[in-house]
Design an enzyme around this catalytic site. Structure first.
Site, short mmCIF file in Angstrom:
data_model
loop_
_atom_site.label_atom_id
_atom_site.label_comp_id
_atom_site.label_asym_id
_atom_site.label_seq_id
_atom_site.Cartn_x
_atom_site.Cartn_y
_atom_site.Cartn_z
N GLN A 249 12.89 53.02 52.49
CA GLN A 249 12.74 52.49 53.84
C GLN A 249 13.46 53.34 54.88
O GLN A 249 13.02 53.42 56.03
CB GLN A 249 13.26 51.06 53.89
CG GLN A 249 12.48 50.09 53.01
CD GLN A 249 11.00 50.05 53.39
OE1 GLN A 249 10.64 49.68 54.50
NE2 GLN A 249 10.14 50.44 52.45
N HIS A 252 11.47 55.86 57.02
CA HIS A 252 10.59 55.46 58.12
C HIS A 252 10.97 56.15 59.42
O HIS A 252 10.10 56.51 60.22
CB HIS A 252 10.65 53.94 58.34
CG HIS A 252 9.66 53.18 57.51
ND1 HIS A 252 8.33 53.09 57.86
CD2 HIS A 252 9.80 52.48 56.37
CE1 HIS A 252 7.69 52.35 56.96
NE2 HIS A 252 8.56 51.98 56.04
N GLU A 317 14.38 42.67 58.83
CA GLU A 317 12.93 42.70 58.64
C GLU A 317 12.55 42.53 57.17
O GLU A 317 11.78 41.64 56.80
CB GLU A 317 12.40 44.03 59.18
CG GLU A 317 10.92 44.25 58.98
CD GLU A 317 10.49 45.64 59.41
OE1 GLU A 317 9.28 45.83 59.62
OE2 GLU A 317 11.36 46.55 59.52
N HIS A 318 13.06 43.40 56.32
CA HIS A 318 12.79 43.35 54.88
C HIS A 318 14.07 42.99 54.13
O HIS A 318 15.09 43.64 54.32
CB HIS A 318 12.32 44.72 54.34
CG HIS A 318 11.15 45.29 55.07
ND1 HIS A 318 11.28 46.33 55.98
CD2 HIS A 318 9.83 45.00 55.00
CE1 HIS A 318 10.08 46.64 56.45
NE2 HIS A 318 9.18 45.86 55.87
N ASP A 351 4.72 47.12 52.28
CA ASP A 351 4.29 48.11 53.26
C ASP A 351 2.88 48.62 52.99
O ASP A 351 2.11 48.86 53.93
CB ASP A 351 5.23 49.32 53.25
CG ASP A 351 6.56 49.04 53.92
OD1 ASP A 351 6.66 48.03 54.64
OD2 ASP A 351 7.49 49.85 53.73
N HIS A 411 -0.65 11.77 90.33
CA HIS A 411 -0.84 11.47 88.91
C HIS A 411 -0.95 9.96 88.70
O HIS A 411 -1.81 9.49 87.95
CB HIS A 411 0.35 12.00 88.10
CG HIS A 411 0.38 13.48 87.92
ND1 HIS A 411 0.55 14.35 88.95
CD2 HIS A 411 0.27 14.24 86.79
CE1 HIS A 411 0.55 15.59 88.49
NE2 HIS A 411 0.38 15.56 87.18
#
Length: 441
Positions: A249, A252, A317-318, A351, A411
């Site tokens: 990861q 990335h 995230e992961h 992924d 109303h």
């Protein structure tokens, strides 16, 4: 007590303190004013790309498909079938319904697909085929009628496999166009690029900022920052596997955080040693190594409860669980984009292949949202119908009282009118055609 054997050496650059917002707002304003002319200018400036048409014709797509290997095509189909199967299961979980709240009062819910979606498929460093599956295909499963796909050229060349993935995912139009110019063109519309209602897909800091600035004018999936990975491990975890998965990861981007939280100092130390051994032979070592050096962290905690608690604070995230009982995390943890349970399950599966969506929240956004899924492409709307006169009259009475408590006379009168029509209630403002705002008789 938490002991850090390694902590971050740098801070993630905040966009508000950079020139990114200013540059992005200028590009958006220019495209809003000048349309295709500005799109072409920025494509030439940023991507050195200015074809006769950014839209790929059917003939061009067919020719591109011939340049993609049969094995790659087969793999695209297999991965997309996984994504389709999971997204379809998500869709089936979203039910339209209607209930009768009381005799003659009917309330219902419908899930209606967004009409037009733009999918941004990034490609600055790598040809990201998987992003086509996650955005275009998921939108199509949701029932979106028109999906536009945009992806940039890579170093001035057509990313053949990415185009194939976009085509097989079901894109209705494919534009070879990237960056802010692609996002802005889809959001505001130009002479040749139709305006969409919603934009999905990851991208660099400029793409993310463009989505942020355009949000409201169009919908977006989520605000995404650099990829994040966090591994929770006990003393039974394999340090070599941890090291391999953290680096998978970290590659990335140069600012992708990778964190290990473990109950074992031995596991922590061995993992760091393996990372040092693995990096020299990793093709993406310049990226992964920089990310690990500046944003990698290793924490040792006293027990797994503390590990899960600390992981929730990160809200990454992961989150990968390498423990004897990985499913325990489903009960213990609350804040994450996606969980990957056990050594047989790596983040890279999510992924690239397994079928769940990889567009996920970062920078603690997991505390308030999940990732991209079929439901993001649907609008859940409601409807109401009152078929019984007595029910309408009773609601009218309630509405009149409730509205006047808030000083909303208009109303209240809508409610009064129904109470008058269906229950015989008399109001001075109704009687004899009067319209003065007087009190009820």
């Amino acid at each position: 007590m938490t002991r850090y054997l390694k902590q971050t050496q740098a801070q993630l650059t905040e966009q508000k303190h950079s020139q990114v917002p200013t540059i992005v707002s200028g590009v958006i304003a220019d495209i809003r004013a000048k349309g295709d002319q500005a799109v072409r200018k920025y494509s030439e400036q940023f991507d050195k790309w200015s074809p006769a048409s950014f839209l790929l014709s059917k003939q061009q797509i067919d020719e591109i498909l011939t340049k993609v290997s049969d094995q790659t095509k087969k793999d695209i189909h297999q991965v997309q079938e996984n994504v389709r199967k999971f997204a379809s299961a998500q869709l089936r979980s979203l039910n339209d319904f209607e209930i009768e709240m009381s005799p003659g009062v009917h309330l219902g819910q419908k899930n209606i697909p967004i009409s037009s979606v733009g999918a941004y498929i990034p490609g600055g460093k790598y040809p990201l085929l998987a992003s086509a599956h996650m955005t275009i295909l998921t939108a199509k499963v949701a029932g979106v009628k028109n999906v536009i796909g945009c992806t940039p050229p890579i170093a001035g060349k057509i990313p053949y496999a990415t185009i194939a993935a976009m085509h097989y995912a079901g894109a209705d139009q494919i534009y070879l166009l990237g960056g802010v110019q692609a996002v802005a063109a889809m959001a505001v519309g130009t002479e040749t690029i139709p305006k969409v209602d919603f934009i999905a897909g990851p991208g660099n800091a400029f793409v993310a900022e463009a989505k942020r600035q355009l949000f409201g004018e169009i919908g977006i999936d989520l605000f995404a920052g650099p990829t994040e990975v966090l591994i929770v491990a006990d003393d039974a975890a394999d340090p070599f596997t941890i090291a391999t998965d953290l680096l998978s990861q970290a590659e990335h981007g140069i600012d992708s955080p990778a964190v290990l939280i473990t109950t074992s100092e031995t596991v922590a130390v061995r993992t760091m040693q393996y990372i040092d051994q693995l990096l020299p032979n990793l093709q993406t070592a310049n990226i992964a190594g920089g990310s690990w050096k500046n944003f990698g962290e290793v924490a040792v905690v006293e027990d797994l409860d503390k590990a899960y608690q600390l992981a929730d604070e990160y809200a990454y995230e992961h989150v990968q669980i390498l423990t004897r009982r990985p499913r325990e995390a489903l009960e213990k943890m609350q804040h994450y984009g996606a969980l990957f349970l056990g050594e047989k399950t790596c983040v890279s599966y999510g992924d690239k292949a397994i079928g769940t969506n990889h567009v996920l929240p970062t920078r603690k956004a997991a505390r308030y949202t999940g990732g991209l899924w079929v439901g993001k492409f649907l609008r859940t709307v409601t409807y109401q119908e009152v078929t019984a006169g007595e029910a309408s009259g009773q609601l009218g009475q309630l509405c009149g009282r409730a509205a006047r408590a808030e000083n909303f006379e208009g109303h209240a009168r809508s409610g009064d009118l129904r109470a008058h029509k269906y229950m015989g209630e008399e109001y001075r403002w109704i009687k004899d055609g009067q319209r003065e705002p007087q009190q009820k008789l």
